[in-house]
Motif scaffolding. Sequence first.
Motif, PDB file in Angstrom:
ATOM      1  N   PRO A 702      37.670  12.825  20.289  1.00 21.13           N
ATOM      2  CA  PRO A 702      36.978  12.369  21.499  1.00 21.13           C
ATOM      3  C   PRO A 702      35.464  12.462  21.319  1.00 21.13           C
ATOM      4  O   PRO A 702      34.963  13.470  20.811  1.00 21.13           O
ATOM      5  CB  PRO A 702      37.486  13.333  22.580  1.00 21.13           C
ATOM      6  CG  PRO A 702      37.949  14.537  21.845  1.00 21.13           C
ATOM      7  CD  PRO A 702      38.453  14.051  20.528  1.00 21.13           C
ATOM      8  N   PRO A 703      34.721  11.448  21.726  1.00 24.22           N
ATOM      9  CA  PRO A 703      33.264  11.473  21.552  1.00 24.22           C
ATOM     10  C   PRO A 703      32.595  12.408  22.555  1.00 24.22           C
ATOM     11  O   PRO A 703      33.128  12.673  23.640  1.00 24.22           O
ATOM     12  CB  PRO A 703      32.869  10.020  21.811  1.00 24.22           C
ATOM     13  CG  PRO A 703      33.905   9.521  22.765  1.00 24.22           C
ATOM     14  CD  PRO A 703      35.184  10.200  22.366  1.00 24.22           C
ATOM     15  N   THR A 704      31.431  12.894  22.191  1.00 25.39           N
ATOM     16  CA  THR A 704      30.624  13.729  23.095  1.00 25.39           C
ATOM     17  C   THR A 704      29.430  12.957  23.630  1.00 25.39           C
ATOM     18  O   THR A 704      28.698  13.471  24.478  1.00 25.39           O
ATOM     19  CB  THR A 704      30.126  14.981  22.346  1.00 25.39           C
ATOM     20  OG1 THR A 704      29.389  14.578  21.188  1.00 25.39           O
ATOM     21  CG2 THR A 704      31.312  15.842  21.912  1.00 25.39           C
ATOM     22  N   SER A 705      29.217  11.746  23.149  1.00 26.90           N
ATOM     23  CA  SER A 705      28.134  10.874  23.620  1.00 26.90           C
ATOM     24  C   SER A 705      28.473   9.451  23.202  1.00 26.90           C
ATOM     25  O   SER A 705      29.490   9.208  22.524  1.00 26.90           O
ATOM     26  CB  SER A 705      26.777  11.302  23.030  1.00 26.90           C
ATOM     27  OG  SER A 705      26.810  11.222  21.609  1.00 26.90           O
ATOM     28  N   ASN A 706      27.632   8.495  23.609  1.00 29.49           N
ATOM     29  CA  ASN A 706      27.864   7.086  23.251  1.00 29.49           C
ATOM     30  C   ASN A 706      29.296   6.670  23.592  1.00 29.49           C
ATOM     31  O   ASN A 706      30.032   6.140  22.762  1.00 29.49           O
ATOM     32  CB  ASN A 706      27.585   6.850  21.765  1.00 29.49           C
ATOM     33  CG  ASN A 706      26.159   7.171  21.374  1.00 29.49           C
ATOM     34  OD1 ASN A 706      25.232   6.904  22.147  1.00 29.49           O
ATOM     35  ND2 ASN A 706      25.980   7.746  20.206  1.00 29.49           N
ATOM     36  N   PHE A 707      29.668   6.901  24.822  1.00 31.65           N
ATOM     37  CA  PHE A 707      31.056   6.708  25.237  1.00 31.65           C
ATOM     38  C   PHE A 707      31.466   5.235  25.230  1.00 31.65           C
ATOM     39  O   PHE A 707      32.615   4.905  24.919  1.00 31.65           O
ATOM     40  CB  PHE A 707      31.257   7.317  26.623  1.00 31.65           C
ATOM     41  CG  PHE A 707      30.897   8.776  26.679  1.00 31.65           C
ATOM     42  CD1 PHE A 707      31.698   9.736  26.092  1.00 31.65           C
ATOM     43  CD2 PHE A 707      29.717   9.182  27.296  1.00 31.65           C
ATOM     44  CE1 PHE A 707      31.364  11.073  26.129  1.00 31.65           C
ATOM     45  CE2 PHE A 707      29.366  10.526  27.347  1.00 31.65           C
ATOM     46  CZ  PHE A 707      30.180  11.478  26.761  1.00 31.65           C
ATOM     47  N   THR A 708      30.527   4.368  25.565  1.00 30.43           N
ATOM     48  CA  THR A 708      30.848   2.936  25.539  1.00 30.43           C
ATOM     49  C   THR A 708      31.113   2.472  24.117  1.00 30.43           C
ATOM     50  O   THR A 708      32.041   1.692  23.864  1.00 30.43           O
ATOM     51  CB  THR A 708      29.692   2.123  26.144  1.00 30.43           C
ATOM     52  OG1 THR A 708      29.411   2.604  27.456  1.00 30.43           O
ATOM     53  CG2 THR A 708      30.058   0.649  26.224  1.00 30.43           C
ATOM     54  N   ASP A 709      30.295   2.958  23.186  1.00 31.55           N
ATOM     55  CA  ASP A 709      30.500   2.582  21.778  1.00 31.55           C
ATOM     56  C   ASP A 709      31.850   3.075  21.265  1.00 31.55           C
ATOM     57  O   ASP A 709      32.511   2.403  20.460  1.00 31.55           O
ATOM     58  CB  ASP A 709      29.369   3.163  20.916  1.00 31.55           C
ATOM     59  CG  ASP A 709      28.028   2.521  21.205  1.00 31.55           C
ATOM     60  OD1 ASP A 709      28.023   1.428  21.810  1.00 31.55           O
ATOM     61  OD2 ASP A 709      26.992   3.112  20.838  1.00 31.55           O
ATOM     62  N   ALA A 710      32.266   4.268  21.720  1.00 32.49           N
ATOM     63  CA  ALA A 710      33.559   4.811  21.279  1.00 32.49           C
ATOM     64  C   ALA A 710      34.698   3.922  21.735  1.00 32.49           C
ATOM     65  O   ALA A 710      35.650   3.669  20.984  1.00 32.49           O
ATOM     66  CB  ALA A 710      33.738   6.229  21.818  1.00 32.49           C
ATOM     67  N   LEU A 711      34.616   3.424  22.968  1.00 33.12           N
ATOM     68  CA  LEU A 711      35.656   2.516  23.463  1.00 33.12           C
ATOM     69  C   LEU A 711      35.627   1.199  22.693  1.00 33.12           C
ATOM     70  O   LEU A 711      36.667   0.682  22.270  1.00 33.12           O
ATOM     71  CB  LEU A 711      35.452   2.254  24.953  1.00 33.12           C
ATOM     72  CG  LEU A 711      36.432   1.266  25.594  1.00 33.12           C
ATOM     73  CD1 LEU A 711      37.867   1.795  25.507  1.00 33.12           C
ATOM     74  CD2 LEU A 711      36.044   0.991  27.043  1.00 33.12           C
ATOM     75  N   SER A 712      34.436   0.665  22.472  1.00 30.03           N
ATOM     76  CA  SER A 712      34.312  -0.601  21.749  1.00 30.03           C
ATOM     77  C   SER A 712      34.812  -0.482  20.319  1.00 30.03           C
ATOM     78  O   SER A 712      35.443  -1.397  19.784  1.00 30.03           O
ATOM     79  CB  SER A 712      32.844  -1.065  21.748  1.00 30.03           C
ATOM     80  OG  SER A 712      32.376  -1.275  23.066  1.00 30.03           O
ATOM     81  N   SER A 713      34.527   0.656  19.686  1.00 31.10           N
ATOM     82  CA  SER A 713      34.974   0.855  18.303  1.00 31.10           C
ATOM     83  C   SER A 713      36.491   0.835  18.204  1.00 31.10           C
ATOM     84  O   SER A 713      37.060   0.318  17.239  1.00 31.10           O
ATOM     85  CB  SER A 713      34.449   2.192  17.768  1.00 31.10           C
ATOM     86  OG  SER A 713      33.042   2.186  17.718  1.00 31.10           O
TER      87      SER A 713
END
Length: 967
Positions: A702-713
Motif C-alpha cells: 500500500p502506498p504512503t503518498s501519491n495515491f492517485t499514481d498508485a491507482l493508475s499504476s
Amino acid sequence: MDDIVPQNTYRTYKRDTQQLLFWIIHAFNSVLESSAAAEAASDGQQHRQNVTGQVTVRELVAMAKTISEHAIRIPGAIYRKLQSVTRARTVMYMAFQQLAALSKKADPEMEKSNTTHKYFIDALHEVFELFGGPAWEKQQQDQTRKQAVRPDGSREADLDAELDAEVESARFTNKFAALGLGSSANNGLDTAAVDSSGDEESDEESRPAAAGQQRRQARPGRGNKKKKKKGGKRAKKGKQESKPQTLDEVPLESYRIIEDTDGTVTDYLLAVYALFEEICDLRLYMSGVWREVAYEGLNGAVAATLGDLATAIVKRAESAIMVEFPGHESYETVMRTITRGDIEKAQGKFAITLYKTSDGEGPAEKMEETSLDIKEYFLIYAYRDLVDFVTDFQATRSGKPTKRMLQEIDKWDPNLDLQRATKEQRQRWRRSYTINWLYDLVNVFSGIVVQRNTMKGEHHVYEKVDWSADGEWSEHVRLFGINEFAGNVTSIAMQKPGTDVKKLINPSLVFQLQCIVDSLMVSRGWSLNSFRGHVLEPPKKGYRPRRDVDLFLDRQTERFGKGILQGAFVLQQLLEQDSATHPERHEAHIGVLQGILWDFRDWLGESKYKSGLATLPPSRFSNSNSNGLWEYSPFLCGAGLAEGLELVYRFGLTLWDRMPEPMLMVHLHNMLVQQKYLKRSVGLFAALEDTFSKAFYADGRPPTSNFTDALSSQIGKTGTHFEHRRRAAQKRGANTTLAMLDVAANRFFRTKSNLLLYRESGWNPDRISNEDLGEHTFLYQFRSRQSNHSAAESFRHETGRFQSLEAGGPRPLHMVSDKDPKAALPRNLRPDRLSRRGLLELIRCDVYSDICGPSPLSSLNYFWVTARMIMIFGMFEHELKRINNPLYNDIYVANSGRGIEKRILLAVAALSERDEECLRTMARILEEQRTGWLAHIYWDDLDTTMDRLLRPRDDVEGPNPDVCSIM
C-alpha cells in the motif's frame, strides 16, 4: 517441481524396476564401449550392447557381473531400488504361497509360479551381492549421520536424487554419467570406471567397492574414439539410411525384465495387492476424519475435500491397472483375483501387522497382528449392495424398488441403537440405508430427463443418455458435490435390464460409496479400526450432517451478514438498481448470480425432491425424513458445501475484477488511514488489502503518498480504466457462465483458494504449482524442504495478519511462537518423504486454514462484502449530495457521463486530496460502517491457532479405546 504424491506399491515397483534397468543397461553398454571392456572381451565371450531396454533374468545377472568386474561406482539409489524391487517380489512370492493354500487341491500352475518367483528373487539377491550391497548396507548402519558428506561438499542423498531425476527423465546425460559411472569430478560419458589417480579416496569414503574389486578408471577418451570412414558424405548418407536401433530411442516405460507368461500374472497380482492396500488404508483414514466431523466439530467441507483426494489416489492405482492390464480393472475382477475366486475360503487368510521402528537402522519389531475381515476391509459388502441396487433398479427403471427388495429395505429406522444391535442387525441396517440412499440419489439426478419423458412427451433412451457430470444435461442437474459419482451410478443403473453391470463398476466407485456410507455410520457411533476391529460408541448429541451447510446458507436469516442466500438476494437487488439506467453493465452478472441463488436454494442441503416432484417416486426416507438424501449423508453435505464455497469464491473474485468499487474502496481506505483521517484502519478493508495485496497494488504494497499514481499504476497495466477490461472480456466471449467463473482469466484478482486449486488440479497435488500454493501453505513448505522452524514462522505470519479482523480492532491471538516450532507442523509429517496419510494431513491443514483457519479465503461471504462496498459508495454519494459538496457537484451534476464513470472520477479526485470536506465525509461514513472480516464469514469464528489439527495425536483412524466398547 518434484512429485510429492506417494506412489503405491505397484507403481513404485514398476518405476524402480524401470529405473534400475535403465542404469544397469546404460552402465553395461558404457563398459562395453571402453577399451578395458574391449580387452576383456578377448576371452572369447560375446559381449553385445543392449539396445532394446529389455533383458531376461539371466541377462540381468550377467550384466551385473560385467559391471562389478569393472568396479563401477554404484549409486546409493541403485542399492535402494534393488532392495525395493526385491521386497516387492518377495511380497508376491508370499502372496502366491497364500493363494496356493486357498486352493482345495494342488495347483501345478501356482507351483510353477512360485518356482519362477523364487528364481527371480534369488537373481535380484545375486545382483545385490555382485554390486557390493552387503558392504553398502553395513556402511549405512554404521554411519552416525544418514547422509554422508562427500569431499566436494555434496551429500550422497543429493547425488542420488540427481540420479533419480536423470533416470526418471530417461536422459543419459553427462551429469548422469558422472553420478553413475565415475567419480563426481568426471563429467565424461566416455569413461566407465574410476581412475586410481582420481577420486578413489573420496569414493571409498562414500561407497563400498563392488565385492573384491579395486576402483580404476580408463584414461579420458580411451576406447571411445571413432575412426573417420572413407567415402565422405556418401558414406555418411548410407549410414543414415541403415540407421541401427539405439537405446536413446527407447522410452523409460519400455525397460522391462522379460519373463514367461507368469511375469504378467505376477505384475497384475502386485497391482491388485497395491490397490487393495491403498483402499484399506484410505478407508480407515477417512473414517477417522469423518469421526472428527461428528464428534469434534471439524468442518464437513474439509473432510469431503480429503475424500475427493483419497478417491483420486485410488483412481490412479486403478488407472495403472487399466493401462497395463486392459479389461481387468473392474472391481469384480480384482476382488476375485485377490480372493482366488472364493471369498469365504479367503476369510481369515489375510492379516494386518503392526511394526515398531526405531530412529536408527535395524529390523523392525513386530508388535501386533490380527486377521482381517476381508468382506469389510475389501469393501465387499458395499460392492454387493451397489450391485444389488443396480440390478433391482434395472428391473423396472421406474425409480421404485421391486417388491422383493422392499421386503428387505422398507421402513429403515434411522434411530436404531447400534450398540445394542447384533452384528447381523447392524449389517442389514447399513445395507438398507445404502440401497435406499442410492435410490434417492439416482431419482434426483435423473429427474430432469425422466420428467421430460413423462410430462413433455420426449423420448430419451435412458441407456443412451450421457449421464456424466459434464454431459448434455449438466446445466439442469444440481446435486452439489458428487455429480460425478451420481452420474456414474446413474449411468450404470439406467442400462437395459439384464445387462451385466459388474464390468462397469470400478474400484474407485466402490471406494467412494464406502466413504459415503461410512460418513453416516461413524456419526452414529460405528467405526472400523485396524487392530480393534468394529468399534461402537454413543453418537454425539446434537450433531446434524447439515450443520455446516446450514450455516453457509442461513435459510432462516438468523445471522445478519452471514448467510449466502441473504447476501445473494441483497447483492442482486443492488446490481439491478445500479443497472436501472445502464442495463448492459451487470446483465450477465445478475443472470449468473440469480442462477447461483436458485441452485443453492433448491438443491443444496435440501432439494425440491423432499416436497415431491411430479412423476417421480417419493423419497425412500419419507417415513422418517423426506430430505433423507441430505439429512442422512454427512459426506453429501460436506461435498455440497465445498462446491458451494468454491462457487461463491469464483464468482466473487470475478465480480471484483469487473466492477470498480472493490479496487476504489481499498485505495480510498488506505489513503484515509495514511493521512490520519481514520485513526485506525477498518478491519475488513485492512484484511482485504493484506490478503489480495497484489491485486490492489502494483508492487503488492500500500502506498504512503501519491495515491492517485498508485491507482493508475495498478489499473493502467492493460488499459486506462475498468471499462476496457469489460469490453475485452465481452469480445472473447467471457460472459458465458463458465468463462466468467475462471479466476485465471481475471486481470487483478487471480489468487486461487485451496479448494479451487485442488478441484482444478483434478485432485492431484502434483499439478499445483508452488506459485499458486503460496508460501504460507504447509504443502509449499514441504516441497521447499525447509526446516520446521521456517514452516512455523510462515504459519505465525498467517495468524498474526488477521489480528485486525474484528470491527473493534486488534485482538490477542495465541501465537505459534509460544510453542515448540514442531507443533506448527501437522502430525504424521516426515522430513524427507510423505506417506499417503502424511500427504493428506498436510493438505488437511491447508484446506482447513482456507475454510476456517488463518488464511480463510473460502470463509468470506463475497456476496455480502460486495454489497457492503456498493452500499458504502451509495452513502458517500448521498451524504456529499446532502451537504452540497462542490467536488460532488462538479462530477455528478455538471458532468454528463455515466454513473459508473462518475463514481470512478469521485474516487480519483478524493485520492488526489483536493477536497478536505469530501475526505472527512468519507472517513466519517467508514467509521460509522466499521466492520471486520469476521462479520461476513459463514461460521461463528475462525480457528486462527489451528490447535485442532496441530496438536499431537497418536492415531487418526478411530475412536479413543478408553470410551468405546470393542467387538
